[in-house]
Design an enzyme around this catalytic site. Structure first.
Site, PDB file in Angstrom:
ATOM      1  N   GLN A  94       5.911  51.417  44.959  1.00  0.00           N
ATOM      2  CA  GLN A  94       5.378  52.518  45.352  1.00  0.00           C
ATOM      3  C   GLN A  94       5.794  53.576  46.495  1.00  0.00           C
ATOM      4  O   GLN A  94       5.887  54.751  46.350  1.00  0.00           O
ATOM      5  CB  GLN A  94       4.000  52.119  45.938  1.00  0.00           C
ATOM      6  CG  GLN A  94       2.947  53.379  46.143  1.00  0.00           C
ATOM      7  CD  GLN A  94       1.321  52.984  45.928  1.00  0.00           C
ATOM      8  OE1 GLN A  94       1.088  52.840  45.063  1.00  0.00           O
ATOM      9  NE2 GLN A  94       0.817  52.808  47.340  1.00  0.00           N
ATOM     10  N   GLU A 111       2.752  62.213  47.725  1.00  0.00           N
ATOM     11  CA  GLU A 111       2.525  62.240  49.144  1.00  0.00           C
ATOM     12  C   GLU A 111       3.880  62.968  49.900  1.00  0.00           C
ATOM     13  O   GLU A 111       3.955  62.939  51.086  1.00  0.00           O
ATOM     14  CB  GLU A 111       2.516  60.650  49.576  1.00  0.00           C
ATOM     15  CG  GLU A 111       1.307  59.981  49.327  1.00  0.00           C
ATOM     16  CD  GLU A 111       1.315  58.624  50.112  1.00  0.00           C
ATOM     17  OE1 GLU A 111       2.286  58.126  50.802  1.00  0.00           O
ATOM     18  OE2 GLU A 111       0.130  57.978  50.220  1.00  0.00           O
ATOM     19  N   ASP A 114       6.688  49.775  50.585  1.00  0.00           N
ATOM     20  CA  ASP A 114       5.296  49.658  50.115  1.00  0.00           C
ATOM     21  C   ASP A 114       5.511  48.979  48.660  1.00  0.00           C
ATOM     22  O   ASP A 114       5.570  49.960  47.526  1.00  0.00           O
ATOM     23  CB  ASP A 114       4.226  50.594  50.040  1.00  0.00           C
ATOM     24  CG  ASP A 114       2.940  50.251  49.747  1.00  0.00           C
ATOM     25  OD1 ASP A 114       2.623  49.054  49.331  1.00  0.00           O
ATOM     26  OD2 ASP A 114       2.042  51.351  49.652  1.00  0.00           O
ATOM     27  N   GLU A 131       5.257  45.933  52.540  1.00  0.00           N
ATOM     28  CA  GLU A 131       3.761  45.920  52.427  1.00  0.00           C
ATOM     29  C   GLU A 131       3.338  45.497  51.027  1.00  0.00           C
ATOM     30  O   GLU A 131       4.027  45.913  49.742  1.00  0.00           O
ATOM     31  CB  GLU A 131       3.496  47.336  52.350  1.00  0.00           C
ATOM     32  CG  GLU A 131       1.842  47.671  52.458  1.00  0.00           C
ATOM     33  CD  GLU A 131       1.432  48.978  52.809  1.00  0.00           C
ATOM     34  OE1 GLU A 131       0.514  49.649  52.131  1.00  0.00           O
ATOM     35  OE2 GLU A 131       2.223  49.651  53.674  1.00  0.00           O
ATOM     36  N   ASP A 190      -2.285  45.340  52.645  1.00  0.00           N
ATOM     37  CA  ASP A 190      -3.048  46.628  52.362  1.00  0.00           C
ATOM     38  C   ASP A 190      -4.103  46.072  51.284  1.00  0.00           C
ATOM     39  O   ASP A 190      -5.315  45.863  51.723  1.00  0.00           O
ATOM     40  CB  ASP A 190      -2.194  47.598  51.662  1.00  0.00           C
ATOM     41  CG  ASP A 190      -2.828  49.110  51.368  1.00  0.00           C
ATOM     42  OD1 ASP A 190      -4.053  49.366  52.094  1.00  0.00           O
ATOM     43  OD2 ASP A 190      -2.377  49.872  50.754  1.00  0.00           O
ATOM     44  N   LYS A 242      -6.959  51.487  57.050  1.00  0.00           N
ATOM     45  CA  LYS A 242      -7.438  52.861  56.178  1.00  0.00           C
ATOM     46  C   LYS A 242      -8.918  52.909  56.393  1.00  0.00           C
ATOM     47  O   LYS A 242      -9.912  52.262  55.741  1.00  0.00           O
ATOM     48  CB  LYS A 242      -6.788  52.776  54.740  1.00  0.00           C
ATOM     49  CG  LYS A 242      -5.420  52.693  54.337  1.00  0.00           C
ATOM     50  CD  LYS A 242      -5.251  52.604  52.847  1.00  0.00           C
ATOM     51  CE  LYS A 242      -3.731  52.726  52.590  1.00  0.00           C
ATOM     52  NZ  LYS A 242      -3.729  52.363  51.186  1.00  0.00           N
ATOM     53  N   ARG A 265      -3.974  58.312  52.941  1.00  0.00           N
ATOM     54  CA  ARG A 265      -4.033  58.066  51.512  1.00  0.00           C
ATOM     55  C   ARG A 265      -3.187  59.112  50.691  1.00  0.00           C
ATOM     56  O   ARG A 265      -3.020  60.138  51.386  1.00  0.00           O
ATOM     57  CB  ARG A 265      -5.460  58.029  50.973  1.00  0.00           C
ATOM     58  CG  ARG A 265      -6.593  57.093  51.678  1.00  0.00           C
ATOM     59  CD  ARG A 265      -5.988  55.630  51.792  1.00  0.00           C
ATOM     60  NE  ARG A 265      -5.887  55.160  50.454  1.00  0.00           N
ATOM     61  CZ  ARG A 265      -6.804  54.100  50.079  1.00  0.00           C
ATOM     62  NH1 ARG A 265      -7.803  53.661  50.589  1.00  0.00           N
ATOM     63  NH2 ARG A 265      -6.638  53.797  48.761  1.00  0.00           N
ATOM     64  N   SER A 266      -3.046  58.983  49.556  1.00  0.00           N
ATOM     65  CA  SER A 266      -2.343  59.789  48.650  1.00  0.00           C
ATOM     66  C   SER A 266      -2.955  61.039  48.519  1.00  0.00           C
ATOM     67  O   SER A 266      -2.342  62.130  48.520  1.00  0.00           O
ATOM     68  CB  SER A 266      -2.084  59.035  47.324  1.00  0.00           C
ATOM     69  OG  SER A 266      -3.044  58.771  46.699  1.00  0.00           O
ATOM     70  N   LYS A 316       1.188  55.676  59.337  1.00  0.00           N
ATOM     71  CA  LYS A 316       1.984  55.773  57.871  1.00  0.00           C
ATOM     72  C   LYS A 316       1.113  57.011  57.318  1.00  0.00           C
ATOM     73  O   LYS A 316      -0.039  56.819  57.045  1.00  0.00           O
ATOM     74  CB  LYS A 316       1.632  54.648  57.128  1.00  0.00           C
ATOM     75  CG  LYS A 316       2.287  54.705  55.629  1.00  0.00           C
ATOM     76  CD  LYS A 316       2.031  53.588  54.760  1.00  0.00           C
ATOM     77  CE  LYS A 316       2.492  53.733  53.382  1.00  0.00           C
ATOM     78  NZ  LYS A 316       2.058  52.534  52.636  1.00  0.00           N
TER      79      LYS A 316
END
Length: 437
Positions: free
Chosen positions: A165, A207, A244, A287, A314, A339, A368-369, A390
């Site tokens: 990812q 992102e 990630d 991650e 995560d 998050k 978040r995306s 991040k």
């Protein structure tokens, strides 16, 4: 008291993907205003708070009319008259309406926007910046976090063009936050240049990282190392790689399907593959290396590599204090991604971060995306004393707004508060990377 919450307003706004999301505005009797917007993830753990969506045909089923109504009709009356500076009382009022882990009664998008808006209003009522208000709440010493920045996007953020990812860099060798951003910018530009030379420059992912036009997953790592070198840096020296894997997106029941390479790996094979990457590349952090339904895999991976690299949960931990306690006992990872929308309120996110820190875990506040111009998480990372931040890549204004906010905060509290390499001080990436100079 002029700090009392007088009015709570909810509205539909739009995120970086052009999808509807929830904004909440909290007004106090003293005329202070706090405003916050709920982010949204594409890669989501099954145990995280839900985004309440309306379904149906309109807007792809993603409208947030019910979530907005839940704020106006249920959350607003519960918050009315409360002290905006008392975050715990406000969040307790929200949780009394919906104590479920998934926030499936009110919607996590409704609760997180309301909770963060109260924090902004509380800071305004005290005449403080948000980071200072959050530091007051947490008892932490404010610090400027080490940025973790995406260069290539993949997985759910890039049409699953590659399985992994996020391919990211960190600059633990930087002396200031600004220097870390400058070096990352050079790496980002170098990566784009390499893609252009190969005729593979195809825009950016959700992102902001370069769209991953690669023949296999490892090619992204190879290209990232070349980009670090093209930027004038020695891989594994000041600049390191962070991954990630987001293994829950392609793994189930101990089996991992790498679609790009048309092959399926068992748990042990997946661990060996990632271990080979750790040996071959300057990777300091990884991650979700195994799927959220594979605790045996997470424990095995951490047993093998936990003294070498930062291993972040995560989807595996979803900002849940109980899951962090279990993971610490089981030694299933050694760091947690925070998050706030995974758990639904600011107080719950702080509780998770505190639980992790007390157990020696690394703490990384994350975007978040699906993001917006909201910069709350920059203040969270500073005020909660998180060691890393991040946000996504080094492009697109919803990302840059958060990096730029950290620069401003750094000017306010002093550049000496930058944590530099401290978050990775207990790992041995510099010694174990075989290619290090």
């Amino acid at each position: 008291m002029s700090n009392r919450i007088d009015k709570v307003i909810a509205r539909r706004v739009w995120d970086s993907r052009g999808n509807p999301t929830v904004e909440v505005e909290v007004q106090t009797t003293g005329g202070r205003v706090g405003r916050a917007i709920a982010p949204a993830g594409a890669s989501r753990g099954t145990r995280e708070a839900i985004d309440m969506r309306d379904g149906g045909k309109a807007l792809g089923g993603l409208d947030v009319g019910q979530a907005v109504a839940n704020v106006a009709e249920r959350i607003a009356p519960a918050l009315s008259g409360l002290d905006a500076t008392d975050q715990k009382a406000a969040d307790d009022a929200i949780l009394a309406l919906d104590p479920s882990a998934l926030k499936d009664r009110l919607g996590g998008n409704a609760t997180v926007a309301a909770s963060l808006a109260v924090a902004h209003a509380g800071a305004a009522a005290k005449g403080e910046p948000l980071w200072q208000h959050l530091a007051d709440l947490s008892g932490a010493t404010p610090s400027i976090p080490l940025p973790e920045i995406q260069i290539f996007g993949g997985g759910a953020h890039a049409g699953r063009r590659v399985d992994i990812q996020d391919f990211m860099v960190m600059v633990p060798g930087a002396s200031t936050f600004g220097e870390a951003l400058e070096i990352t910018s050079e790496v980002y530009r170098a990566a784009g240049s390499l893609m252009e030379r190969k005729g593979r420059l195809a825009g950016v992912a959700d992102e902001g990282g370069w769209w991953p036009v690669f023949d296999h997953n490892e090619e992204a790592l190879e290209t990232l190392v070349k980009a670090i070198e093209l930027a004038g840096e020695t891989p594994g020296d000041r600049v390191v790689i962070s991954l990630d894997i987001a293994a829950s997106e392609f793994g189930k029941d101990g089996r991992y399907r790498l679609a790009l390479e048309d092959r399926e790996l068992g748990r042990d094979e997946m661990i060996r593959l990632l271990g080979d990457w750790l040996d071959a590349y300057p990777i300091a952090s990884i991650e979700d290396p195994l799927a959220e339904d594979d605790p045996d895999g997470m424990r095995a991976f951490t047993a093998a590599y936990g003294d070498r690299v930062q291993i972040i949960g995560d989807d595996y931990l979803v900002t849940n204090s109980a899951l962090v306690r279990d993971a610490a006992t089981d030694r299933a990872c050694n760091a947690v991604l925070i998050k706030v929308n995974q758990v639904g309120t600011l107080s719950e996110a702080l509780d998770c971060l505190t639980t992790a820190s007390d157990r020696g875990f690394g703490t990384i506040v994350s975007a978040r995306s699906g993001e917006t111009e909201d910069v709350s998480i920059s203040h969270m990372a500073v005020g909660f004393g998180a060691r890393q931040l991040k946000v996504g890549s080094f492009t697109r204004s919803e990302r840059m707004a958060k990096w730029n906010e950290c620069l401003r905060i750094g000017d306010a509290i002093g550049q000496d508060r930058f944590v530099a390499g401290a978050p990775l001080a207990d790992t041995a990436w510099a010694r174990t990377y075989k290619g290090a100079a």
